[in-house]
Structures are given as C-alpha cells and as structure tokens.
Write a protein that holds these residues in place. Sequence first.
Motif, PDB file in Angstrom:
ATOM      1  N   LYS A   4      27.678  52.977 -38.193  1.00 20.31           N
ATOM      2  CA  LYS A   4      28.118  53.733 -39.373  1.00 20.31           C
ATOM      3  C   LYS A   4      28.105  52.856 -40.619  1.00 20.31           C
ATOM      4  O   LYS A   4      27.781  53.328 -41.709  1.00 20.31           O
ATOM      5  N   ILE A   5      28.456  51.582 -40.482  1.00 20.17           N
ATOM      6  CA  ILE A   5      28.399  50.673 -41.628  1.00 20.17           C
ATOM      7  C   ILE A   5      26.965  50.579 -42.140  1.00 20.17           C
ATOM      8  O   ILE A   5      26.718  50.627 -43.346  1.00 20.17           O
ATOM      9  N   LEU A   6      25.996  50.485 -41.232  1.00 19.97           N
ATOM     10  CA  LEU A   6      24.590  50.449 -41.645  1.00 19.97           C
ATOM     11  C   LEU A   6      24.154  51.784 -42.251  1.00 19.97           C
ATOM     12  O   LEU A   6      23.394  51.805 -43.221  1.00 19.97           O
ATOM     13  N   VAL A   7      24.633  52.895 -41.693  1.00 17.71           N
ATOM     14  CA  VAL A   7      24.308  54.212 -42.249  1.00 17.71           C
ATOM     15  C   VAL A   7      24.820  54.306 -43.684  1.00 17.71           C
ATOM     16  O   VAL A   7      24.093  54.742 -44.585  1.00 17.71           O
ATOM     17  N   TYR A   8      26.061  53.902 -43.909  1.00 21.33           N
ATOM     18  CA  TYR A   8      26.614  53.950 -45.270  1.00 21.33           C
ATOM     19  C   TYR A   8      25.816  53.056 -46.209  1.00 21.33           C
ATOM     20  O   TYR A   8      25.503  53.438 -47.332  1.00 21.33           O
ATOM     21  N   GLY A   9      25.488  51.848 -45.742  1.00 27.48           N
ATOM     22  CA  GLY A   9      24.705  50.934 -46.565  1.00 27.48           C
ATOM     23  C   GLY A   9      23.348  51.508 -46.929  1.00 27.48           C
ATOM     24  O   GLY A   9      22.878  51.376 -48.060  1.00 27.48           O
ATOM     25  N   VAL A  67      19.303  53.336 -64.715  1.00 28.52           N
ATOM     26  CA  VAL A  67      19.251  52.182 -63.832  1.00 28.52           C
ATOM     27  C   VAL A  67      18.017  51.409 -64.265  1.00 28.52           C
ATOM     28  O   VAL A  67      16.906  51.706 -63.848  1.00 28.52           O
ATOM     29  N   ASN A  68      18.237  50.428 -65.126  1.00 28.99           N
ATOM     30  CA  ASN A  68      17.123  49.757 -65.777  1.00 28.99           C
ATOM     31  C   ASN A  68      16.480  48.671 -64.931  1.00 28.99           C
ATOM     32  O   ASN A  68      15.297  48.415 -65.042  1.00 28.99           O
ATOM     33  N   GLU A  69      17.251  48.005 -64.113  1.00 31.49           N
ATOM     34  CA  GLU A  69      16.698  46.913 -63.334  1.00 31.49           C
ATOM     35  C   GLU A  69      16.272  47.401 -61.964  1.00 31.49           C
ATOM     36  O   GLU A  69      16.705  48.436 -61.490  1.00 31.49           O
ATOM     37  N   LYS A  70      15.396  46.593 -61.332  1.00 30.69           N
ATOM     38  CA  LYS A  70      14.958  46.911 -59.974  1.00 30.69           C
ATOM     39  C   LYS A  70      16.171  46.841 -59.052  1.00 30.69           C
ATOM     40  O   LYS A  70      17.001  45.947 -59.163  1.00 30.69           O
ATOM     41  N   ILE A  71      16.256  47.777 -58.156  1.00 29.84           N
ATOM     42  CA  ILE A  71      17.366  47.801 -57.205  1.00 29.84           C
ATOM     43  C   ILE A  71      16.942  47.014 -55.976  1.00 29.84           C
ATOM     44  O   ILE A  71      15.949  47.341 -55.327  1.00 29.84           O
ATOM     45  N   ASP A  72      17.668  45.943 -55.683  1.00 28.90           N
ATOM     46  CA  ASP A  72      17.368  45.104 -54.527  1.00 28.90           C
ATOM     47  C   ASP A  72      18.408  45.321 -53.442  1.00 28.90           C
ATOM     48  O   ASP A  72      19.543  45.713 -53.715  1.00 28.90           O
ATOM     49  N   PHE A  73      18.011  45.021 -52.228  1.00 28.99           N
ATOM     50  CA  PHE A  73      18.894  45.173 -51.091  1.00 28.99           C
ATOM     51  C   PHE A  73      18.927  43.863 -50.317  1.00 28.99           C
ATOM     52  O   PHE A  73      17.888  43.260 -50.066  1.00 28.99           O
ATOM     53  N   ASN A  74      20.133  43.402 -49.948  1.00 24.56           N
ATOM     54  CA  ASN A  74      20.309  42.158 -49.212  1.00 24.56           C
ATOM     55  C   ASN A  74      20.774  42.477 -47.794  1.00 24.56           C
ATOM     56  O   ASN A  74      21.958  42.720 -47.553  1.00 24.56           O
ATOM     57  N   TRP A  75      19.838  42.479 -46.848  1.00 26.73           N
ATOM     58  CA  TRP A  75      20.105  42.808 -45.449  1.00 26.73           C
ATOM     59  C   TRP A  75      21.143  41.860 -44.847  1.00 26.73           C
ATOM     60  O   TRP A  75      22.069  42.287 -44.161  1.00 26.73           O
ATOM     61  N   LYS A  76      20.988  40.560 -45.088  1.00 21.25           N
ATOM     62  CA  LYS A  76      21.910  39.577 -44.504  1.00 21.25           C
ATOM     63  C   LYS A  76      23.339  39.780 -44.998  1.00 21.25           C
ATOM     64  O   LYS A  76      24.293  39.607 -44.239  1.00 21.25           O
ATOM     65  N   LYS A  77      23.496  40.172 -46.253  1.00 21.77           N
ATOM     66  CA  LYS A  77      24.837  40.428 -46.784  1.00 21.77           C
ATOM     67  C   LYS A  77      25.464  41.644 -46.097  1.00 21.77           C
ATOM     68  O   LYS A  77      26.657  41.626 -45.765  1.00 21.77           O
ATOM     69  N   GLU A  79      20.211  45.342 -30.085  1.00 20.12           N
ATOM     70  CA  GLU A  79      19.545  44.317 -30.897  1.00 20.12           C
ATOM     71  C   GLU A  79      19.300  44.804 -32.321  1.00 20.12           C
ATOM     72  O   GLU A  79      19.313  44.011 -33.262  1.00 20.12           O
ATOM     73  N   ALA A  80      19.091  46.108 -32.484  1.00 21.74           N
ATOM     74  CA  ALA A  80      18.824  46.661 -33.814  1.00 21.74           C
ATOM     75  C   ALA A  80      20.001  46.465 -34.759  1.00 21.74           C
ATOM     76  O   ALA A  80      19.818  46.429 -35.974  1.00 21.74           O
ATOM     77  N   LEU A  81      21.193  46.319 -34.212  1.00 22.69           N
ATOM     78  CA  LEU A  81      22.381  46.133 -35.055  1.00 22.69           C
ATOM     79  C   LEU A  81      22.480  44.735 -35.644  1.00 22.69           C
ATOM     80  O   LEU A  81      23.304  44.498 -36.517  1.00 22.69           O
ATOM     81  N   SER A  82      21.650  43.804 -35.163  1.00 17.24           N
ATOM     82  CA  SER A  82      21.783  42.414 -35.594  1.00 17.24           C
ATOM     83  C   SER A  82      20.442  41.739 -35.868  1.00 17.24           C
ATOM     84  O   SER A  82      20.318  40.529 -35.678  1.00 17.24           O
ATOM     85  N   LEU A  83      19.450  42.476 -36.274  1.00 16.64           N
ATOM     86  CA  LEU A  83      18.149  41.865 -36.574  1.00 16.64           C
ATOM     87  C   LEU A  83      18.280  40.847 -37.698  1.00 16.64           C
ATOM     88  O   LEU A  83      18.981  41.091 -38.682  1.00 16.64           O
ATOM     89  N   ASP A  84      17.594  39.711 -37.554  1.00 25.64           N
ATOM     90  CA  ASP A  84      17.658  38.679 -38.596  1.00 25.64           C
ATOM     91  C   ASP A  84      17.056  39.153 -39.912  1.00 25.64           C
ATOM     92  O   ASP A  84      17.517  38.780 -40.977  1.00 25.64           O
ATOM     93  N   GLU A  85      16.023  39.947 -39.815  1.00 24.94           N
ATOM     94  CA  GLU A  85      15.330  40.447 -41.001  1.00 24.94           C
ATOM     95  C   GLU A  85      15.244  41.962 -40.950  1.00 24.94           C
ATOM     96  O   GLU A  85      15.108  42.545 -39.874  1.00 24.94           O
ATOM     97  N   GLU A 131      32.269  41.134 -40.552  1.00 29.13           N
ATOM     98  CA  GLU A 131      33.637  40.985 -41.053  1.00 29.13           C
ATOM     99  C   GLU A 131      34.483  42.212 -40.723  1.00 29.13           C
ATOM    100  O   GLU A 131      35.654  42.081 -40.356  1.00 29.13           O
ATOM    101  N   GLU A 132      33.901  43.395 -40.820  1.00 25.38           N
ATOM    102  CA  GLU A 132      34.650  44.622 -40.517  1.00 25.38           C
ATOM    103  C   GLU A 132      34.966  44.714 -39.027  1.00 25.38           C
ATOM    104  O   GLU A 132      36.066  45.133 -38.644  1.00 25.38           O
ATOM    105  N   ILE A 133      34.026  44.327 -38.180  1.00 24.53           N
ATOM    106  CA  ILE A 133      34.270  44.342 -36.732  1.00 24.53           C
ATOM    107  C   ILE A 133      35.387  43.368 -36.381  1.00 24.53           C
ATOM    108  O   ILE A 133      36.282  43.697 -35.598  1.00 24.53           O
ATOM    109  N   VAL A 134      35.369  42.170 -36.950  1.00 21.59           N
ATOM    110  CA  VAL A 134      36.430  41.184 -36.706  1.00 21.59           C
ATOM    111  C   VAL A 134      37.770  41.736 -37.172  1.00 21.59           C
ATOM    112  O   VAL A 134      38.788  41.620 -36.484  1.00 21.59           O
TER     113      VAL A 134
END
Length: 179
Positions: free
Chosen positions: A20-25, A42-52, A133-139, A59-62
């Motif tokens: 659900k956290i990934l769905v919301y993101g 929205v003037n600037e390019k919208i970027d997404f940070n997967w690692k963040k 594994e899909a919940l924790s892919l490095d990239e 952090e939410e699971i902990v």
Amino acid sequence: MIMMFLMWCRCVIRGCVPKKILVYGASFGPELEDARNYGWEVNEKIDFNWKKLLQKKTEEIVRLNGIYKRLLSNAGVKLFEGEGKVVGPNDVEVTQLDGTKLCYSAKHILIATGSRAQRPPIPGQELAITSDEALSLDELPKHVVILGGGYIAVEFASIWRGMGATVDLCFRKELPLRL
C-alpha cells in the motif's frame, strides 16, 4: 501461565502494508502531471526517487512493528522472536535470532504460518521474481512483465506504471481480476 507463540504478521512486513505504501507513492506521479490540466503550474520536471520511497517503506514497517510489540507486551503477551518448530504434542522449539534454541510447553499451540509467494514450474522461472522480491528491488524497473491477473498482480502493475515503467500484464482469462 499462559504462553502465546506468534509468527509475526506477514501483512506488515511482506504484504499489504508495504504494498500500500508503494501504491500511494505511485499515485502521486500521474496526479501531479494531471494537475496541469486543472490550473496548477508545475514548471519543473517531476522526478521520482525509488530508494527514498523504499527507505520510507522500511521506516514505516519498523514503526508499525514497534507499535504491535508494545501492544502485545502491554497486554501481558510474552513474545519469542525467531523460528518456531513443533517438536512434540505440547512443545515448541524456538531458534532465536542469535541461534540460541529454547523449548517451551503449552497446553494449546497456535500455528499461524502465513504463506509464501512461489514461482510457477515453467521454463525460465529462475529469471523471475515474486511479489516478495518486488517490494525491495534495488532499482525501479523500466519494463516489467507480470504473469497473473489477480489482485496482487494488478496492484503491482499499477505501482510500476504509476512510477513510469512500461508494464505488460499477462493473464489466462478474458479479463484480469476475475472471481
């Protein structure tokens, strides 16, 4: 003395909560792009940070695990963390996280094993990943092929598509999400 053996909640660690956290993101990207059609500039390019996002998910699971442990402790439940094995009609052996083995006896033993995602026995299955594994892919993947049309498959398709990946959903029936 009442003892309770608890196999930690799969939903919090490897199930609905992290998903659900990934769905919301994933939902924010298309919403931000669509905002332009409703007067938002929205003037600037919208970027997404997967690692963040993965770090926030962890952090939410902990945080949630801490809450559940406190609730159990405050209710008088003794929590044994580790791998449990039924070794007799009223006995459970717990291998703790440090490798120490302890044996406990109780009149009643509750076994709550949960389930594990499995790869289908098909050629090439060793190249696939499961939802775990899909919940924790490095990239963040750029292109994803999802085998299955059930609820979890469709949710992961929406997650990755919402984050910009190309997604192909393969299923057996006429439509996904059939009962």
